[in-house]
Scaffold this motif. Structure first.
Motif, PDB file in Angstrom:
ATOM      1  N   ASP A 119       0.825  -1.213   0.000  1.00 54.63           N
ATOM      2  CA  ASP A 119       0.000   0.000   0.000  1.00 54.63           C
ATOM      3  C   ASP A 119       0.854   1.257   0.000  1.00 54.63           C
ATOM      4  O   ASP A 119       0.586   2.212  -0.746  1.00 54.63           O
ATOM      5  N   ALA A 120       1.880   1.267   0.839  1.00 53.67           N
ATOM      6  CA  ALA A 120       2.757   2.442   0.923  1.00 53.67           C
ATOM      7  C   ALA A 120       3.489   2.667  -0.408  1.00 53.67           C
ATOM      8  O   ALA A 120       3.642   3.813  -0.866  1.00 53.67           O
ATOM      9  N   TYR A 121       3.909   1.553  -1.004  1.00 49.28           N
ATOM     10  CA  TYR A 121       4.618   1.662  -2.292  1.00 49.28           C
ATOM     11  C   TYR A 121       3.679   2.205  -3.373  1.00 49.28           C
ATOM     12  O   TYR A 121       4.056   3.084  -4.151  1.00 49.28           O
ATOM     13  N   ALA A 122       2.448   1.705  -3.420  1.00 46.28           N
ATOM     14  CA  ALA A 122       1.473   2.169  -4.407  1.00 46.28           C
ATOM     15  C   ALA A 122       1.161   3.645  -4.205  1.00 46.28           C
ATOM     16  O   ALA A 122       1.005   4.404  -5.178  1.00 46.28           O
ATOM     17  N   GLN A 123       1.079   4.091  -2.927  1.00 46.99           N
ATOM     18  CA  GLN A 123       0.809   5.505  -2.647  1.00 46.99           C
ATOM     19  C   GLN A 123       1.933   6.393  -3.165  1.00 46.99           C
ATOM     20  O   GLN A 123       1.684   7.475  -3.698  1.00 46.99           O
ATOM     21  N   LYS A 124       3.173   5.929  -2.989  1.00 50.73           N
ATOM     22  CA  LYS A 124       4.316   6.714  -3.478  1.00 50.73           C
ATOM     23  C   LYS A 124       4.300   6.815  -5.012  1.00 50.73           C
ATOM     24  O   LYS A 124       4.609   7.856  -5.582  1.00 50.73           O
ATOM     25  N   LEU A 125       3.930   5.723  -5.695  1.00 55.08           N
ATOM     26  CA  LEU A 125       3.831   5.750  -7.158  1.00 55.08           C
ATOM     27  C   LEU A 125       2.688   6.668  -7.592  1.00 55.08           C
ATOM     28  O   LEU A 125       2.815   7.423  -8.570  1.00 55.08           O
ATOM     29  N   GLY A 126       1.568   6.612  -6.862  1.00 55.74           N
ATOM     30  CA  GLY A 126       0.413   7.433  -7.206  1.00 55.74           C
ATOM     31  C   GLY A 126       0.647   8.910  -6.983  1.00 55.74           C
ATOM     32  O   GLY A 126      -0.048   9.746  -7.575  1.00 55.74           O
ATOM     33  N   ALA A 127       1.610   9.247  -6.128  1.00 49.16           N
ATOM     34  CA  ALA A 127       1.890  10.657  -5.825  1.00 49.16           C
ATOM     35  C   ALA A 127       2.820  11.313  -6.842  1.00 49.16           C
ATOM     36  O   ALA A 127       3.049  12.526  -6.787  1.00 49.16           O
ATOM     37  N   VAL A 128       3.343  10.538  -7.770  1.00 49.34           N
ATOM     38  CA  VAL A 128       4.259  11.083  -8.781  1.00 49.34           C
ATOM     39  C   VAL A 128       3.507  12.057  -9.694  1.00 49.34           C
ATOM     40  O   VAL A 128       2.376  11.796 -10.103  1.00 49.34           O
ATOM     41  N   ASP A 129       4.138  13.172  -9.998  1.00 55.35           N
ATOM     42  CA  ASP A 129       3.538  14.173 -10.883  1.00 55.35           C
ATOM     43  C   ASP A 129       3.238  13.561 -12.255  1.00 55.35           C
ATOM     44  O   ASP A 129       4.121  12.971 -12.876  1.00 55.35           O
ATOM     45  N   GLY A 130       1.992  13.669 -12.712  1.00 54.58           N
ATOM     46  CA  GLY A 130       1.604  13.111 -14.008  1.00 54.58           C
ATOM     47  C   GLY A 130       0.895  11.781 -13.902  1.00 54.58           C
ATOM     48  O   GLY A 130       0.428  11.247 -14.915  1.00 54.58           O
ATOM     49  N   VAL A 131       0.780  11.226 -12.692  1.00 56.82           N
ATOM     50  CA  VAL A 131       0.107   9.936 -12.488  1.00 56.82           C
ATOM     51  C   VAL A 131      -1.328  10.176 -12.022  1.00 56.82           C
ATOM     52  O   VAL A 131      -1.566  10.937 -11.075  1.00 56.82           O
ATOM     53  N   ALA A 132      -2.289   9.517 -12.687  1.00 53.20           N
ATOM     54  CA  ALA A 132      -3.707   9.643 -12.299  1.00 53.20           C
ATOM     55  C   ALA A 132      -4.004   8.752 -11.097  1.00 53.20           C
ATOM     56  O   ALA A 132      -4.645   9.180 -10.135  1.00 53.20           O
ATOM     57  N   ASN A 133      -3.555   7.503 -11.150  1.00 47.57           N
ATOM     58  CA  ASN A 133      -3.717   6.599 -10.002  1.00 47.57           C
ATOM     59  C   ASN A 133      -2.768   5.424 -10.126  1.00 47.57           C
ATOM     60  O   ASN A 133      -2.270   5.132 -11.225  1.00 47.57           O
ATOM     61  N   ALA A 134      -2.520   4.764  -8.997  1.00 50.03           N
ATOM     62  CA  ALA A 134      -1.639   3.582  -8.969  1.00 50.03           C
ATOM     63  C   ALA A 134      -2.192   2.593  -7.957  1.00 50.03           C
ATOM     64  O   ALA A 134      -2.621   2.988  -6.865  1.00 50.03           O
ATOM     65  N   ARG A 135      -2.184   1.330  -8.331  1.00 51.47           N
ATOM     66  CA  ARG A 135      -2.688   0.301  -7.410  1.00 51.47           C
ATOM     67  C   ARG A 135      -1.987  -1.029  -7.693  1.00 51.47           C
ATOM     68  O   ARG A 135      -1.539  -1.273  -8.810  1.00 51.47           O
ATOM     69  N   MET A 136      -1.912  -1.871  -6.660  1.00 54.17           N
ATOM     70  CA  MET A 136      -1.356  -3.204  -6.839  1.00 54.17           C
ATOM     71  C   MET A 136      -2.468  -4.088  -7.405  1.00 54.17           C
ATOM     72  O   MET A 136      -3.552  -4.167  -6.839  1.00 54.17           O
ATOM     73  N   THR A 137      -2.205  -4.734  -8.527  1.00 50.45           N
ATOM     74  CA  THR A 137      -3.265  -5.494  -9.204  1.00 50.45           C
ATOM     75  C   THR A 137      -3.114  -7.009  -9.087  1.00 50.45           C
ATOM     76  O   THR A 137      -4.111  -7.729  -9.111  1.00 50.45           O
ATOM     77  N   GLN A 138      -1.893  -7.511  -8.985  1.00 51.52           N
ATOM     78  CA  GLN A 138      -1.730  -8.970  -8.894  1.00 51.52           C
ATOM     79  C   GLN A 138      -0.348  -9.338  -8.379  1.00 51.52           C
ATOM     80  O   GLN A 138       0.604  -8.559  -8.486  1.00 51.52           O
ATOM     81  N   VAL A 139      -0.282 -10.548  -7.771  1.00 48.54           N
ATOM     82  CA  VAL A 139       0.994 -11.116  -7.309  1.00 48.54           C
ATOM     83  C   VAL A 139       1.103 -12.505  -7.923  1.00 48.54           C
ATOM     84  O   VAL A 139       0.095 -13.223  -8.033  1.00 48.54           O
ATOM     85  N   ASN A 140       2.306 -12.874  -8.336  1.00 48.21           N
ATOM     86  CA  ASN A 140       2.454 -14.205  -8.940  1.00 48.21           C
ATOM     87  C   ASN A 140       2.292 -15.307  -7.887  1.00 48.21           C
ATOM     88  O   ASN A 140       2.280 -15.032  -6.685  1.00 48.21           O
TER      89      ASN A 140
END
Length: 727
Positions: free
Chosen positions: A440-461
């Motif tokens: 969750d914390a990693y996805a939030q950091k990716l989502g906070a990047v300028d130019g990003v609409a949203n980021a979420r973890m979608t799957q794990v192998n």
């Protein structure tokens, strides 16, 4: 050497022609089919991050759903979709899945748009065949079936996505090739009729180069398969122009000289031997410069350019061999009747146009050099506004194509980056399962990047060692903003990756960013290597260390002027967001290599005049007088044939056609006719240091009425050198 070639060919014309025909039949009959690939990712080597990410995705998520085609639905009246419409969409989606179309692995419903006016069907295809013709065939069947299933409903369905783009690009390429082929044929035919007023001479190069084209295409197919090169449909269009344009150039170089030898009193077969002897070195040097420049593309990191380089080099090599063997054999067999019904070949016309231009350069070389140089410099200012665009799909077909319409509508109906999301793959470096608490914390950091609409973890192998974070950008994948944004995503993904993990960023924007890096690498590698190799050829031809430097400087100015003019026309004039990313590399090679042909012809003629005892200024004036008509005719035909690429109806070939045709026009009518001879006249004997190639090889007592046969153009000396000696 060239005299020996000319003698052998002229003495055995039938055997020469038969050898060509046998070679053509054998090569065409046995050549493999040339594949085509429109998948941008396949143009990059596996060392780039976007390709590493794609490889990781295949291993970690082999059954991951990545749509190759998207069926986009909307009501025919443009209103919101009703419950009945939704049922129809579900039925169509189900029926498409039951068709079991080749390459199609899965057909699933997509998400409706926020405004309720659009919805989708997503189609997954075999990722191993991405960009291949078989997926284009699958897209055609999908498109036809979807439209049939939508009949009788209130729905309008269009098919987009990468497979549909490959299909539309293929269709657009075929149409473009036909238009370019017809345009090239008509331009060469009409121009040669105007120049020579002889139907045989107008048709002959088209027939002969058509034969050379078949041979070249067969050899290219062999090379593509042998060296496992990438192929692209746009290369076929470029090949048509290169073969017929360059082939006609070499044909003109030879015929102008042949006609002059006839006017000087040579027996027809001897006239052809002398013509090959005199222009053979210039043709071979010009072709050598082009071949080496094209081969420099093998240093490119892009598969598209790696394949283009050898392909074009093979085409020019085949044209060179034909120019020294097939063309002389056929023309010598026909003899002076090749000029029928015109009789102008028998005597020099009273045309003083190029003589007057030559006198102008002779009298005012400094003014000529300054004015022509300023024109090139002013045009070069436009290069400061150059921007690149990376959407190869939309650049290679009209915006009206169905897949392009779908792409535009998807951007309006959904998030601009939703059609091609970015994926961040977080993978364990020690083989242990990832700590899911950190996701969750990693996805939030990716989502906070300028130019990003949203980021979420979608799957794990299954092993828990790789997680896929889907990052949706605010911008369409191929835009500069998206490419800049994915760069910021990479920085954060790498720096914020938890201990014991590493991150790889994939997706189309990531691929475009890597293509940008690859092109920048090519600018630093291909350009200098091509320039150095061409300079070596010029140095060997002219036996000079000085001349190649200012010749290449003039060609560099021509390149700058061409890029500047293209920026002004397409970016400023037509409002394009940028020029296709590979255009400067292609333009550099065409303008530098082919444009050097005219410099070589002019400077070789200038040396010939100087060797007859003329001072530098007079030699420059006489060179323009005699070589000017050939350069003008060849430059016009080559520029016009490249301009036919603008008929293809897509921005990639339109930009390329304009840029190369403009660059060749600049090379022929500014550099070769004025800038180069004027500079050579100003530099004087020092231009030929240390070889003194401009000094007369024999006493110049016979200069003028008894000098060697001269002529690359209409104005020629009536003098005759029975021995056909060089220089």
């Amino acid at each position: 050497m060239f005299r020996r070639i000319g003698t052998a060919v002229v003495r055995h014309p039938i055997w020469t022609i038969v050898a060509w025909l046998i070679a053509a039949v054998a090569i065409v009959a046995t050549a493999p089919s040339l594949p085509s690939n429109s998948d941008e990712s396949s143009f990059l080597p596996k060392s780039y991050e976007s390709i590493k990410a794609a490889d990781l995705q295949e291993k970690a998520f082999p059954s991951a759903f990545t749509p190759s085609a998207i069926a986009l639905y909307q009501r025919t009246d443009g209103g919101k979709l009703t419950a009945a419409d939704q049922k129809d969409v579900a039925r169509i989606t189900s029926e498409l899945g039951k068709k079991h179309i080749d390459q199609v692995q899965k057909v699933v419903p997509g998400q409706p748009s926020k405004d309720g006016r659009y919805t989708m069907t997503l189609v997954q295809m075999d990722s191993k065949n991405a960009g291949q013709p078989k997926q284009a065939d699958a897209a055609k069947e999908l498109r036809d079936e979807a439209k049939k299933l939508a009949k009788g409903t209130d729905l309008d369905v269009k098919l987009g996505g990468s497979a549909a783009q490959a299909l539309d690009q293929q269709d657009s390429s075929k149409r473009g090739e036909a238009l370019i082929g017809i345009g090239t044929f008509v331009i060469i035919l009409v121009t040669l009729l105007i120049i020579f007023r002889a139907p045989i001479l107008a048709v002959l190069p088209l027939v002969l180069i058509g034969l050379v084209s078949a041979v070249a295409n067969g050899l290219i197919a062999y090379a593509t398969k042998l060296f496992d090169l990438e192929a692209n449909s746009s290369i076929s269009s470029i090949l048509i122009v290169v073969l017929f344009g360059v082939g006609t150039d070499y044909f003109l170089f030879l015929i102008f000289r042949y006609r002059e030898s006839l006017r000087a009193g040579d027996e027809p077969k001897q006239a052809m031997i002398n013509a090959v002897d005199r222009v053979g070195e210039a043709i071979a040097s010009a072709a050598g410069a082009v071949i080496i420049a094209f081969l420099a593309l093998v240093l490119s990191t892009l598969g598209f350019l790696k394949q283009m380089g050898p392909a074009l080099a093979i085409a020019v090599g085949a044209t060179l061999v034909a120019g020294l063997t097939l063309i002389p054999a056929v023309v010598s067999l026909i003899g002076p009747k090749v000029f029928w019904p015109s009789k102008s070949w028998q005597k020099e016309p009273q045309n003083a146009r190029f003589a007057a231009l030559g006198r102008g350069v002779q009298r005012r070389p400094a003014l000529t050099a300054i004015v022509s140089g300023l024109i090139l410099l002013v045009l070069s200012v436009g290069t400061l506004g150059y921007k690149a665009t990376f959407d190869l799909a939309s650049g290679s077909m009209p915006k009206t194509k169905e897949s392009m319409v779908v792409q535009d509508e998807l951007q309006k109906a959904y998030s601009a980056g939703a059609a091609a999301p970015t994926d961040v793959y977080l993978t364990s470096t020690d083989g242990k399962p990832l700590d899911k608490a950190a996701f969750d914390a990693y996805a939030q950091k990716l989502g906070a990047v300028d130019g990003v609409a949203n980021a979420r973890m979608t799957q794990v192998n299954k092993a828990g060692t790789t997680a896929d974070f889907t990052v949706t950008l605010k911008y369409e994948a191929s835009t500069d903003k998206a490419i800049d944004a994915v760069g910021r995503v990479r920085d954060v993904a790498h720096s914020e990756a938890p201990d014991g993990t590493e991150a790889l960023v994939g997706g189309m924007s990531s691929i475009y960013k890597d293509i940008n890096a690859a092109v920048n690498h090519d600018y630093k590698t291909v350009f200098p290597v091509a320039a150095v190799l061409i300079m070596i050829i010029l140095g060997l031809l002219l036996r000079s260390v000085v001349a190649p430097w200012y010749l290449m400087a003039s060609v560099g100015l021509g390149f700058g002027a061409t890029l500047g003019a293209t920026v002004w026309i397409f970016q400023e004039g037509q409002g394009h967001s940028g020029l296709m990313f590979m255009l400067p590399v292609i333009m550099y090679l065409f303008v530098v290599a082919i444009g050097t042909d005219y410099n070589i012809l002019m400077i070789a003629r200038l040396r010939e005049e100087a060797r007859e005892g003329r001072e530098p200024r007079e030699a420059a004036g006489m060179a323009l007088r005699h070589a000017g008509p050939t350069v003008a005719a060849a430059g016009f035909i080559l520029a016009a044939t490249f301009a036919t690429m603008m008929l293809a109806g897509n921005s990639l070939l339109s930009e390329m056609g304009f840029a190369v045709s403009f660059g060749i026009a600049v090379a022929a009518f500014v550099m070769a006719m004025f800038f180069t001879p004027a500079l050579t006249a100003l530099i004087g004997h020092a231009a030929w240091w240390p070889g003194h190639g401009d000094r007369a090889e024999v006493p110049a007592t016979g200069t003028g009425s008894s000098g060697p046969v001269r002529g690359d153009g209409d104005q020629s000396s009536t003098a005759h050198d029975p021995a056909g000696r060089r220089g």
